[in-house]
Design an enzyme around this catalytic site. Structure first.
Site, PDB file in Angstrom:
ATOM      1  N   LYS A 101     -55.450 -29.090   7.760  1.00 57.07           N
ATOM      2  CA  LYS A 101     -56.759 -28.845   7.146  1.00 57.07           C
ATOM      3  C   LYS A 101     -56.668 -28.587   5.640  1.00 57.07           C
ATOM      4  CE  LYS A 101     -58.867 -29.233  11.098  1.00 57.07           C
ATOM      5  NZ  LYS A 101     -59.734 -30.394  11.388  1.00 57.07           N
TER       6      LYS A 101
ATOM      7  N   SER B 194     -52.260 -26.832  19.737  1.00 59.67           N
ATOM      8  CA  SER B 194     -52.810 -28.192  19.659  1.00 59.67           C
ATOM      9  C   SER B 194     -51.693 -29.200  19.423  1.00 59.67           C
ATOM     10  CB  SER B 194     -53.872 -28.283  18.559  1.00 59.67           C
ATOM     11  OG  SER B 194     -53.340 -27.949  17.301  1.00 59.67           O
TER      12      SER B 194
END
Length: 345
Positions: A49, A268
Site C-alpha cells: 500500500k 494475506s
C-alpha cells in the site's frame, strides 16, 4: 545492493522491491514449476500500500487544495491507513483513518505512532467506508482519498509494480494476488495481459468471504483481502482463476514460508502462497513461472493466531532431537572413572 543516492524524502524509497525464487518451497513439495514471490513488505512503511499512498494524497490535494487545517480521511483494514498516515505526517497534514475493530494491534499501534486519528467500527470495511464518507461530508476541511474507488490505485501499479515485474521476469505464466481494493491485481494484471495474453491471473479471496465466487459473505480472519463487496476499480474480466483460501491455510502457509524460505509474511500473503504452491503442484511444469504477490510482513500480525504456540518444554525438545547413544554415555562414564582413579591423566 549498494546505496546509490541520498533521498530527500522517505516516499522516494517506495518501490523497486525484490523478487525471490522460492527454491526451498519447490524442493519441499517436489514442485517442478518455477515459483517466485515479490516482497512488497520491503517498502518503507511495510506493505504494498506504500505504492499508492502519496499518489492518493496528492490526488486529494488536486481535487481540493489542502492547507494546514486539512484532514486526510481513509477507510482501511490497516495497511493503506498506515501508508497514508506516514505520507500525511511527512506533509504536515492531519489524518483520520477509520478501521474495523478486528484489525491487529500492530496496525493500530502503527497508526497511532504516525499521528493518525483512529475511529473503530464494528461491522467491517463497508461500515468503515460509510463512516469515513459521513465524516468527510460533515467536516469542511476533510478530504477522502477513496482507495476502493480511485483509479489512481490501479494506475500506480501499472506504472511501478507491473513495470518492475516485467523488467525482472519474462513471460510470466500465472500471476497470483489477493484481492482487497483490487488495485494491485487490476493494475499488474492489465499490463501482464497486454504483454502476454496467455498470462493467467489468479485471484485469491477468503473462503468465508468469496464475493468473486458468488458465495455468502461471513466474518473471516485474513486481514487485507475479502472486503465483502466488489470494489469499483476491480477489473473482474481479467481474472482467469479464483482460489478460496481458508483462514487456517493462510496461517499454515505463512508459517511454511517463514520456516522453509526464511521469509516472514502476513496472513494475506500466506493465503496467496497457499494458492501459488497448490497451483504449482497441479501444473508441475519446469517451463512455467508463477509469480506471487506478498503484500505485508508477519510483524503486522504478531497479536494474531499466526504467532500462537511460540515455545515448547525442554523435555519435548530433547525427545524431538533425540538422546546421545547409550554406548557413548557408557564410554563417557568409563572415562570419568579412569580420571578419578588416576589423577595423572
Amino acid at each position: 545492493m549498494g546505496i546509490k543516492k541520498v533521498y530527500s524524502s522517505i516516499t522516494e524509497v517506495v518501490g523497486n522491491t525484490p523478487i525471490v525464487r522460492l527454491k526451498k518451497i519447490e524442493e519441499k513439495y517436489n514442485i517442478k514449476t518455477q515459483l517466485y514471490a515479490k516482497l512488497e513488505y520491503l517498502n518503507p512503511f511495510g506493505s504494498v500500500k506504500d505504492r499508492i499512498a502519496e499518489a492518493l494524497v496528492e490526488d486529494a490535494w488536486k481535487r481540493n487544495n489542502y492547507n494546514k487545517d486539512t484532514i486526510i480521511v481513509e477507510a482501511s483494514s490497516g495497511n493503506t491507513g498506515i501508508s497514508i498516515a506516514a505520507v500525511a505526517a511527512r506533509k504536515g497534514l492531519k489524518c483520520l483513518i477509520v478501521v474495523p475493530e478486528s484489525i491487529s494491534d500492530e496496525r493500530t499501534n502503527m497508526l497511532d505512532l504516525l499521528g493518525a486519528n483512529i475511529v473503530f467500527v464494528s461491522e467491517g470495511i463497508e461500515e468503515a467506508i460509510r463512516t469515513a464518507k459521513e465524516f468527510t461530508d460533515q467536516v469542511k476541511n476533510a478530504i477522502m482519498t477513496c482507495q476502493f474507488e480511485n483509479k489512481i490505485n490501479v494506475n500506480i501499479h501499472k506504472k511501478t509494480t507491473a513495470k518492475e515485474i516485467t523488467k525482472s521476469i519474462k513471460n510470466i505464466d500465472y500471476f497470483v494476488s489477493g484481492v482487497g481494493t483490487g488495485g494491485t491485481i487490476t493494475g499488474v494484471g492489465e499490463v501482464l495481459k497486454k504483454k502476454n495474453p496467455n498470462t493467467s491471473i489468479v485471484a485469491v479471496e477468503p473462503w468465508k468471504a468469496s464475493v468473486l465466487s458468488g458465495k455468502q459473505v461471513k466474518s473471516h480472519g485474513i486481514q487485507g483481502i475479502g472486503v465483502g463487496f466488489l470494489p469499483k476499480i476491480l477489473n473482474i474480466k481479467l481474472i482467469d482463476y479464483i482460489f478460496r483460501a481458508k483462514d487456517h491455510e493462510a496461517i499454515e502457509y505463512a508459517r511454511i514460508m517463514a520456516k522453509t524460505e526464511g521469509i516472514a509474511v502476513g496472513l494475506s500473503s500466506g493465503a496467496a502462497i497457499c494458492a501459488g504452491i497448490k497451483l504449482g503442484e497441479v501444473i508441475n511444469n519446469p517451463f512455467k513461472k508463477i509469480l506471487i504477490m506478498v503484500p505485508s510482513s508477519a510483524e503486522r500480525y504478531m497479536s494474531t493466531e499466526l504467532f500462537d504456540n511460540k515455545s515448547q518444554p525442554l523435555s519435548e525438545l530433547v525427545e524431538l532431537f533425540g538422546h546421545p547413544e547409550s554406548d557413548t554415555i557408557n564410554n563417557l562414564d568409563d572415562q570419568q572413572k579412569i580420571e578419578q582413579q588416576d589423577p595423572v591423566l
